[in-house]
Write a protein that holds these residues in place. Structure first.
Motif, PDB file in Angstrom:
ATOM      1  N   GLU A  80      76.848  -5.706 141.458  1.00 56.64           N
ATOM      2  CA  GLU A  80      76.729  -5.771 140.014  1.00 56.64           C
ATOM      3  C   GLU A  80      77.768  -6.693 139.386  1.00 56.64           C
ATOM      4  OE1 GLU A  80      76.906  -1.861 138.518  1.00 56.64           O
ATOM      5  OE2 GLU A  80      75.023  -1.199 139.428  1.00 56.64           O
ATOM      6  N   ILE A  81      78.671  -7.218 140.152  1.00 58.19           N
ATOM      7  CA  ILE A  81      79.739  -8.065 139.616  1.00 58.19           C
ATOM      8  C   ILE A  81      79.343  -9.523 139.785  1.00 58.19           C
ATOM      9  CG2 ILE A  81      82.155  -8.722 139.853  1.00 58.19           C
ATOM     10  CD1 ILE A  81      82.730  -5.910 140.823  1.00 58.19           C
ATOM     11  N   CYS A  82      79.412 -10.280 138.682  1.00 63.52           N
ATOM     12  CA  CYS A  82      79.029 -11.691 138.732  1.00 63.52           C
ATOM     13  C   CYS A  82      80.227 -12.633 138.718  1.00 63.52           C
ATOM     14  CB  CYS A  82      78.108 -12.036 137.559  1.00 63.52           C
ATOM     15  SG  CYS A  82      78.914 -11.992 135.936  1.00 63.52           S
ATOM     16  N   ILE A  83      81.428 -12.129 138.478  1.00 63.62           N
ATOM     17  CA  ILE A  83      82.614 -12.981 138.421  1.00 63.62           C
ATOM     18  C   ILE A  83      83.727 -12.310 139.199  1.00 63.62           C
ATOM     19  CG2 ILE A  83      83.382 -11.953 136.229  1.00 63.62           C
ATOM     20  CD1 ILE A  83      84.562 -14.664 135.490  1.00 63.62           C
ATOM     21  N   SER A  84      84.450 -13.093 139.961  1.00 63.55           N
ATOM     22  CA  SER A  84      85.561 -12.590 140.769  1.00 63.55           C
ATOM     23  C   SER A  84      86.753 -13.521 140.623  1.00 63.55           C
ATOM     24  CB  SER A  84      85.149 -12.489 142.248  1.00 63.55           C
ATOM     25  OG  SER A  84      84.747 -13.756 142.740  1.00 63.55           O
ATOM     26  N   VAL A  85      87.941 -12.962 140.760  1.00 61.24           N
ATOM     27  CA  VAL A  85      89.183 -13.715 140.606  1.00 61.24           C
ATOM     28  C   VAL A  85      89.529 -14.378 141.927  1.00 61.24           C
ATOM     29  CG1 VAL A  85      91.619 -13.588 139.982  1.00 61.24           C
ATOM     30  CG2 VAL A  85      89.955 -12.118 138.827  1.00 61.24           C
ATOM     31  N   SER A 145      92.109 -19.415 138.624  1.00 62.45           N
ATOM     32  CA  SER A 145      90.717 -19.808 138.826  1.00 62.45           C
ATOM     33  C   SER A 145      89.871 -18.578 139.098  1.00 62.45           C
ATOM     34  CB  SER A 145      90.586 -20.802 139.984  1.00 62.45           C
ATOM     35  OG  SER A 145      91.029 -20.210 141.195  1.00 62.45           O
ATOM     36  N   VAL A 146      88.576 -18.720 138.806  1.00 62.98           N
ATOM     37  CA  VAL A 146      87.607 -17.651 139.051  1.00 62.98           C
ATOM     38  C   VAL A 146      86.361 -18.260 139.679  1.00 62.98           C
ATOM     39  CG1 VAL A 146      88.421 -16.145 137.189  1.00 62.98           C
ATOM     40  CG2 VAL A 146      86.678 -17.886 136.706  1.00 62.98           C
ATOM     41  N   THR A 147      85.574 -17.403 140.312  1.00 57.99           N
ATOM     42  CA  THR A 147      84.296 -17.792 140.901  1.00 57.99           C
ATOM     43  C   THR A 147      83.205 -16.954 140.267  1.00 57.99           C
ATOM     44  OG1 THR A 147      85.362 -18.332 143.004  1.00 57.99           O
ATOM     45  CG2 THR A 147      82.972 -18.018 143.029  1.00 57.99           C
TER      46      THR A 147
END
Length: 479
Positions: free
Chosen positions: A119-124, A129-131
């Protein structure tokens, strides 16, 4: 008869010089310099002195862009549901008003819940920076790939605390404010991403504004200053009532009339002497702010809230007289499909989205002007009342910082990707002509009026004035 003698034979080649050599003209003698003029001229010409550190231009600073990820709301487990009762299972996730199309698709809600990790669309990736990863449906249909966004001043993970955000983002701005430099912090992000929580916080988790007020009054009392400093607070909002133009509303209670600074017809500035007094005024102002309930946020802000803390020093001080600390809480951009707004709320959404768009156009125009100085700076700020007020910041004359707030949910991918895609170029903006604390001037354009100040037209010089004449140092010397 004598025999005729033949002439001597001619040579095979003959060279004829048409241009005989000429002697160079002697150089004329230099005219003697008059004795009176000789006294004015220096005897020896020395090399210009090297510029000192004080004479050099201040180094350019980049626009600081911070990113904060809101914690994801985890579903309650089956064991917890049994303990809390069957009522927790039937509780609706979204608050009123509900989307009318949700009733038709009510059967889809009975599908098994997905895993939390998917359910997570963004990660550190790291602290800068993030992905962002698209959901599986978009990957299969539109072939969208993951993207990496770099260059943030700092990325705050979902488990970051308010104090951590303040120390790395707001404290440098407050320290510069106490030294006499104006600054601004603006919060951007989609609706329900945590902008207001970051700016104002809760009684348990104090936001950036309460922490900044506590720091300012603690530092002002702790320093041994020969000259007193006074602080004036103003809070107002810019909103649109059913799309009928923009209006300014003063959020400070009308009963507060002590210590008024020169107030305008619309907004007043109230003198504050300590942090609890300022926080109580802000708490009363937030109760008057225009809010509403949507499908994405139970208490959605419907206006742009602006807080100004104006610092003035006492007479006789050699330090700068005025400095303004500005905090802007922008209403979050909304999509009709997710909010379910209709009627008057839909007109408010158009106003909110238009203001956010104009704010972004101003920053993009500033970046393009800095890349190509020959290209004139487009005046997008004239299209919104908020950008007119923040004109000096959007033209790069004053220091500012941005805090972007996003939601990491799978359903929030489009909003998160759109915000990061638009805001990623802002990190290249430079502040070259930052105001000097020794010559800071109060922002007269703020609050009082947003009208243009007419400038006098330049007169064309006449033929007599346009002639270049030789200066007469002798007359100047006599005078």
């Amino acid at each position: 008869m004598d025999s005729i003698t033949s002439p001597p034979p001619c040579p095979n080649t003959v060279s004829v010089r048409r241009n005989p050599p000429r002697r160079g003209r002697p150089t004329p003698m230099k005219a003697p310099i008059p004795s009176q003029l000789e006294e004015l001229l220096p005897t020896t010409i020395s090399d210009p002195p090297l510029p000192t550190v004080a004479d050099q231009a201040p180094p350019s600073e980049s626009l600081k862009v911070f990113l904060r990820i809101k914690p994801i709301v985890r579903t309650i487990t089956a064991a917890a549901c049994k303990q809390l009762g069957e009522a927790t299972r039937s509780r609706a996730k979204n608050a009123w008003p509900q989307n009318p199309t949700a009733k038709k698709n009510s059967t889809k809600e009975k599908q098994p819940a997905k895993k939390i990790g998917s359910e997570i669309c963004i990660s550190v990736t790291d602290s800068h920076s993030v992905t962002i990863s698209p959901p599986p449906l978009l990957v299969d249909s539109k072939k969208i790939k993951s993207e990496v966004y770099e260059g943030f001043s700092h990325v705050f993970a979902p488990d970051s605390l308010q104090n951590e955000v303040y120390e790395k983002m707001v404290k440098p701005i407050v320290d510069d404010f106490l030294e006499g430099r104006s600054g601004m912090l603006a919060a951007l992000g989609p609706s329900g991403s945590g902008k207001t929580h970051t700016v104002f916080g809760t009684p348990r988790e104090r936001g950036m504004v309460p922490l900044a007020l506590q720091h300012i009054f603690k530092q002002s009392k702790g320093r041994d200053c020969k000259f007193s400093r006074s602080f004036y607070l103003s809070i107002f909002e810019i909103y649109s009532e059913r799309g009928k133009g923009e209006k300014i509303c003063d959020l400070i209670p009308e009963r507060v009339d002590s210590g008024l600074q020169s107030s305008s017809k619309r907004v007043q500035e109230v003198m504050v002497s300590n942090a609890p007094e300022a926080e109580s005024l802000i708490a009363c102002a937030m109760l008057k702010r225009a809010t509403s309930m949507t499908n994405t946020n139970s208490q959605s802000s419907r206006s742009q809230c602006i807080i100004n803390l104006h610092m003035k020093r006492g007479e006789g001080s050699n330090q700068p007289d005025d400095a303004v600390l500005t905090v802007v809480d922008l209403a979050g951009a909304e999509r009709e499909k997710r909010t379910g707004n209709q009627g008057a709320k839909l007109l408010e959404s158009n106003f909110i989205n238009n203001t956010s768009m104009v704010f972004g156009l101003c920053l993009r125009a500033l970046l393009e002007h800095q890349k190509n100085p020959k290209k004139p700076l487009q005046k997008h700020f004239q299209n919104s009342l908020l950008t007119k007020y923040l004109r000096e910041y959007l033209e790069g004359k004053k220091r500012m910082s941005l805090i972007l707030t996003v939601k990491p949910g799978e359903d929030d991918y489009l909003d998160t990707a759109c915000l990061l895609r638009q805001a990623s170029p802002y990190m290249k903006i430079k502040f070259n002509n930052i105001e000097d604390p020794s010559s800071s001037i109060c922002n007269k354009r703020s609050i009082q009026s947003f009208s243009r100040i007419g400038q006098q037209k330049r007169m064309k010089p006449s033929a007599i004035d346009a002639q270049v004449s030789i200066p007469k140092p002798l007359r100047l010397a006599v005078i």
